[in-house]
Write a protein that holds these residues in place. Sequence first.
Motif, PDB file in Angstrom:
ATOM      1  N   GLY A 147       0.795  -1.218   0.000  1.00  0.00           N
ATOM      2  CA  GLY A 147       0.000   0.000   0.000  1.00  0.00           C
ATOM      3  C   GLY A 147       0.824   1.262   0.000  1.00  0.00           C
ATOM      4  O   GLY A 147       0.263   2.368   0.066  1.00  0.00           O
ATOM      5  N   ARG A 148       2.154   1.152  -0.099  1.00  0.00           N
ATOM      6  CA  ARG A 148       3.026   2.322  -0.124  1.00  0.00           C
ATOM      7  C   ARG A 148       4.310   1.983  -0.858  1.00  0.00           C
ATOM      8  O   ARG A 148       4.585   0.818  -1.151  1.00  0.00           O
TER       9      ARG A 148
ATOM     10  N   ASP B 270      -1.236  -1.392  -4.028  1.00  0.00           N
ATOM     11  CA  ASP B 270      -2.105  -2.539  -3.676  1.00  0.00           C
ATOM     12  C   ASP B 270      -2.512  -3.308  -4.933  1.00  0.00           C
ATOM     13  O   ASP B 270      -3.656  -3.766  -5.075  1.00  0.00           O
TER      14      ASP B 270
END
Length: 506
Positions: free
Chosen positions: A206-207, A234
């Motif tokens: 997610g990052r 993601d």
Amino acid sequence: MPKILIVGGGYAGFYTAWKLEKWLRTGEAEVTMVDPLPYMTYQPFLPEVAAGSIEARHAVVSHRRHLKRTNVVAAKVTYINHAEKTATITPAVGEPYQFEYDQIVVTAGAVSRTFPIPGVADNAIGLKTIEEAVAIRDRVLTNFDKAALLPAGPERDRLLTFVVIGGGFAGIEIFAELRSFASSLLKSYPEISFEDTHFHLVEAMGRIMPEVSLPTSLWVINNLAERGAQIHLDTQLASAVDGKIELSTGESFETDLIVWTAGVMANPGIVRNTDLPIEERGRLRVRADLRVGTEDEFIEGAWGAGDITAVPDLSGGGVGGNCVPNAQHAVRQGKLLAKNIVAVLRGEGPKDYFHKNMGAVAGLGIGYGVFQSGKFSVKGLFAWFAHRGYHGLAMPSWERKLRVVWGWVNNFFLGRDIVSIEAVQTPRAVFEEFASRPKPPAAAVPETAAVAEKAPVKAAAKAPAKSAEKAPAAPAVAAKTPRAPRAPRKAAATTDAAPEEAVAAK
């Protein structure tokens, strides 16, 4: 004299040999370094090599030029039998042979880690070697040349779509550098507009860039978005068959360049072919003093450092308690490893490796960068200067530093070189196309055919001779039909008729 064998000539291996030459007394030990490549690659410069900001040969360090007292062997170590202190060395030409040693240093590095995703093995390219960086640069330039000749359409879009898999430091740097490179090419390709180029980065987490703070990583995402590059968070790559990208989100598009930077793994050629202890993630188990073994005991005469090892991070900043596989640790571990080997040879004790991460710095293309140290961060132009300053000084030897910095200065005044030399991958193609070759010899006629062909000729040639030889007998055979006038024939033969009449009678 003790024999020290260094397996691998990357960061850790090169620095170990380099510092051993400095600290060993003459005749104190014999050092041999084995690596299939004749140079060390400074991997933080690979994104800039791919973007044409650094000449490829300037980003590598020649072993033989800088290691004056080390036996450099361009070959592979295919087995380590530490129980007998022998290593099997397999050269590119010739038979494998056994090498006996007293101390072994395992610094064989890491390779790209991939997953069994359809199409990746056949279409993607990694970013671990200088050759890969050069191939990426040439592919971008060649695709621009091809696309400039095509009308708008699927094939043109495919050539101008570039994909990077993995949002770590290496992935973000190559992604941003390629975006910067493509933007700079537009002025030389008036047929191509900014909107024609497409850049996609795919990250399963997610990052991006876990080495920096979340606000810094968000700034990087926004900066790249403003520059026309899209990051898919993601998101997983589902397929890359024939260059058709299919994502877990359902998105799909085609590309001619897929750069894979989604992690590394310890060199399997070594960790799968040794009797030294390997930990659960497939790395060589190493203590804090860089000797192979566990915290309670060590294996005499065996050392390890760099990406192939699991070295405890005593600073507490590691992942899973171990140092992360990066150049910052590998260089410092190599230097300490050389000191520890010298200390042990002289009967002294080794020291533990302790290095607190000073921060992270990344270049994101000309004029863009980020620097993070603790909670302090710098973004933009100043961070870009910090990136170049740090890595320019970290490049081993003044000879290499000057070449790199001089290249940067040249590019500042003259611009980046935009010539593709992709044909170097098939250097004999043009020569072969126009090379004269000897004419093939005339096809030999099969023996049976030759006999059949010559038989009528021989029969025809022999026919007159046989008829001449058997001329007297021939009339007798011919006269067998009119048997009755046999007596007159004898009479005719006894007459004094002229020769012409005799012939006519026959």
